[in-house]
Every structure is written in C-alpha cells, then in structure tokens.
Design a protein around this motif. Sequence first.
Motif, PDB file in Angstrom:
ATOM      1  N   LEU A 121       0.828  -1.208   0.000  1.00 57.33           N
ATOM      2  CA  LEU A 121       0.000   0.000   0.000  1.00 57.33           C
ATOM      3  C   LEU A 121       0.862   1.257   0.000  1.00 57.33           C
ATOM      4  CD1 LEU A 121      -2.694  -1.137   2.594  1.00 57.33           C
ATOM      5  CD2 LEU A 121      -3.011  -0.882   0.135  1.00 57.33           C
ATOM      6  N   SER A 163      -5.954   1.140   7.106  1.00 59.28           N
ATOM      7  CA  SER A 163      -6.571   2.254   6.384  1.00 59.28           C
ATOM      8  C   SER A 163      -5.946   3.587   6.789  1.00 59.28           C
ATOM      9  CB  SER A 163      -8.080   2.276   6.659  1.00 59.28           C
ATOM     10  OG  SER A 163      -8.692   1.067   6.260  1.00 59.28           O
ATOM     11  N   ALA A 207      -2.456   3.817   5.257  1.00 54.50           N
ATOM     12  CA  ALA A 207      -2.544   4.033   3.813  1.00 54.50           C
ATOM     13  C   ALA A 207      -3.011   5.451   3.498  1.00 54.50           C
ATOM     14  CB  ALA A 207      -3.494   3.006   3.195  1.00 54.50           C
ATOM     15  N   ARG A 208      -3.938   5.965   4.265  1.00 60.72           N
ATOM     16  CA  ARG A 208      -4.413   7.343   4.074  1.00 60.72           C
ATOM     17  C   ARG A 208      -3.285   8.341   4.353  1.00 60.72           C
ATOM     18  NH1 ARG A 208      -4.925  11.961   3.950  1.00 60.72           N
ATOM     19  NH2 ARG A 208      -6.738  13.300   4.375  1.00 60.72           N
ATOM     20  N   SER A 267      -0.712   8.013   1.290  1.00 60.59           N
ATOM     21  CA  SER A 267      -1.184   8.389  -0.045  1.00 60.59           C
ATOM     22  C   SER A 267      -1.826   9.772  -0.085  1.00 60.59           C
ATOM     23  CB  SER A 267      -2.188   7.359  -0.556  1.00 60.59           C
ATOM     24  OG  SER A 267      -3.373   7.373   0.223  1.00 60.59           O
ATOM     25  N   TRP A 286      -8.046   9.851   0.491  1.00 58.01           N
ATOM     26  CA  TRP A 286      -8.984   9.150   1.366  1.00 58.01           C
ATOM     27  C   TRP A 286      -9.946   8.263   0.577  1.00 58.01           C
ATOM     28  CZ3 TRP A 286      -9.679   7.107   5.751  1.00 58.01           C
ATOM     29  CH2 TRP A 286     -10.954   6.770   6.197  1.00 58.01           C
ATOM     30  N   THR A 294      -8.214   5.084  -0.460  1.00 59.89           N
ATOM     31  CA  THR A 294      -8.013   4.251   0.727  1.00 59.89           C
ATOM     32  C   THR A 294      -9.311   3.576   1.143  1.00 59.89           C
ATOM     33  OG1 THR A 294      -6.241   5.711   1.478  1.00 59.89           O
ATOM     34  CG2 THR A 294      -7.233   4.273   3.113  1.00 59.89           C
ATOM     35  N   VAL A 350      -9.002  -0.362   0.767  1.00 60.85           N
ATOM     36  CA  VAL A 350      -8.579  -0.946   2.047  1.00 60.85           C
ATOM     37  C   VAL A 350      -9.756  -1.102   3.019  1.00 60.85           C
ATOM     38  CG1 VAL A 350      -6.962  -0.754   3.974  1.00 60.85           C
ATOM     39  CG2 VAL A 350      -6.316   0.129   1.714  1.00 60.85           C
TER      40      VAL A 350
END
Length: 418
Positions: free
Chosen positions: A104, A221, A224-225, A228, A231, A234, A238
């Motif tokens: 991710l 999550s 990953a948010r 990256s 949102w 994600t 995810v």
Amino acid sequence: MTATPEPGLGVEPGAEQGPLLVPVADVPATTAPPEDLVPTETRPTLGERVRGLRTRYAKWELALFFFAGFAYDILTLPRIDNRFVLTKHGLYLAILGLLLLAELRWSWGTEPPRRLARVWRFREDALHFFLGGLLSPYTLFYFKSASGLTAFLFLAGVFGLLVANELPRFRALGPVVRVGLYSFCVTSYFAYLLPVLSGYYSGKLFVASAGLSCVATLLLSLLARWWSGDWRRTLRHVALPGLGIQGLLLGLYLLKAIPPVPLSMLASGIYHGVEVVKGPKGRDYRLLHERPEWRPWQRGDQDFRARPGDKVYFFASVFAPASFKPQRAGDKGTRLVIRWYYDDPEKGWKEFHAYDDLYLGQGGRERGYRTFASLTNPRAGDWRVSMETEDGREIGRLSFTVTPDESTAPRVFKADAG
C-alpha cells in the motif's frame, strides 16, 4: 623480345602488366541432393521439453501443486491448540500485515527505495505464499468442525478462496482482494486462539475476533491514508474490503453457518447398548451393536432393529483444546446439547427430545471427550441426532432408521471400544 599489347585493351605502353584475365566458360552449378537442402533440426534437450510441457499444461501444473500442498497439510498439520501452530500462524499474520503495508505504501504511484528494488518484484509471490499458508490450515480446521448444509456451504466458500488465491487472474486484482483475505485470516486466527486462551467456547468470542480484525483493517486504512493522502482511494481499496468481509462473516455467524472452531466431532455412532467399564487409563466404554461385517461404512447400528423395551444409544467423542477444563460452580464452561429429531409421516422433521444440561469435560484427550444419551422404545421410521453448542451450532449429526424386529431369537451383540 617485348610483347606488344593489342589495341583496345586499355594498356599504356611501358606500363607493368598484371596477370591476364582469361575468360572462363560458364560451368553449370552442381545441384545438391534434395534431402541435403532440408535444414536439419536439432533435437530439444530435456530441459526444453520440460519447459514446453509446463507451458502447455500450466493450469494442470498449478492444480497439481495446489492439491499436493493441501494434502501435505492434511497429513502433517498438528492439533489446533499446538503451540507451534499458534505461534507460526501469528507470525505469518504479522509478516503478511507488513507486506500489505509495504504494498500500500509503494504501489500508488511511488517507487520503493533502491535497496528494495531487487526484492520488490517478489512481493506478490511472498504475499500469496503466506496467504496460502494461512488459508490452507483454516480450511482444514473449519472442515473438521463443519456439520450441516449451511456449514458446508461456508466451507465451500473458504475452499474457493483458497483455490482462487493460486490463480494468476485473482492475483492481478491487487490489494483489494488481498486486504479482504487478510481480514478473513485475522478473524479465523482469533476465532480459535481466544477459546484456547480462555479455556471454553462461546459465540461471544467469535464476535470479539471479528472486532480485532476490524481494528487491524482500520489501522491499515489510517496508514494508507497517511501515505497516499487519498482518502477515497483508501476507502475503496482498504477499508471497504476489510470491513465488508467482517460484515459478511457476522451475517453468516447469525445464520449459524460458521462452524464452532476449535470444537470438532471425532466419532459418533448409534448402538444397542453402552457399558461403562474400567480401562487401563481410567473409565472406558463398550459399545454393543449388530452391524454386519459387510457394512463397515456404518457407525454402529444406523439400521437399528428394535424390539419392545429397547433403548437406542447415541455415543460421541468431541475434541476440545487441552486448556478446556470441566465445569465448576461459578466457572465459565462449554455447554453442549444433544437433540433427537423424528421424521413424522404427517408433520415432517420435528424435535423429539433434547439433553440440554451437558457440559464439556476435560479437553486435550486424544480420543476426545466422550459422552452418550439414550431413548427408550423409539418409534419406527427415520431419525436424526445432533450435538450442538449452547448457541445452536452443530458439531456433528448422525442419521439412522428404526425398523421393528419381530424375531424372538436370542441376540448376540458385538462390542467395540469407545
């Protein structure tokens, strides 16, 4: 005497003369035999033949290795409460979570560091190796605990996930599918770890397992948010897959489709009598039956020939982890129920009787926790007896048929050890 060159040959007087070019008559080319004109093909080596067969039968090779690995797990997988198994599966989950975080982190438009570039291309193989290493034993654990149509449908779905995990098309779907599988694996792990640690089975422990899996999904999550900054992506890749799996599992739990791991039925049978005897390791049982030798697939007298006053006995042995202890006053225990069902010619299948005050005793025995129940003067017809947990999840069931025995000759029963 000096030779005078002929006019027209383009040789100046006094110039040095090179070798004379003598015209050569046209000589017909020699034609090779037709067989020599065909290009010779080199015979393929053994390695080339093997690579050709693997390319031609790639799908069959995948299926062969898949079922070979599954069969190996069946033959070598220890008990569900084995410490090595619990530790190994927990380590697999931890490594799998780190691999998912890495995927991710560096799969959404960012390149991994140079020091990881060489091994980055192996990430998918590693992900699916650890997923297969978890899904395979989980399928076996659910299989041992499954009973009834709904539980076997759930088992078929788990087995389908195990097969799909090995397919290239399934792998190509990316982190969405892998996050969903990881969420399922986390729930399955805690679904049998928590009862082993607690020393009893309860449906509430499965709900707690799903809650722990939701926490793991939310943690993925959030990370990953943070990496990256997207949102929506994600949420789509995810959060929704992981939490969606938990919603599905809780729905199946309410439908009683999820088997009651870590409990499982080791053996069960229908008998004319059960005698408690003293064995070399304490209490033992003698199981009396009339089953013919040519019906080895039957468990006891599933074709029960009844005379007036006969009792039909249901004998079963249930596996439980070694941490399970006998019920004591004020302690939490694993309560079991034995239900008898009769197929009434007019009303269909109806519950006939239930023993609902049975507590699972000491766990960890290789032959399981053994118990039995009986009915006197059973009606002629089709019967079914099931053993269930307190919340109504079947551990096992057995069908049998009662037919009247009009004979008055003395009966000689065979005895099996229980």
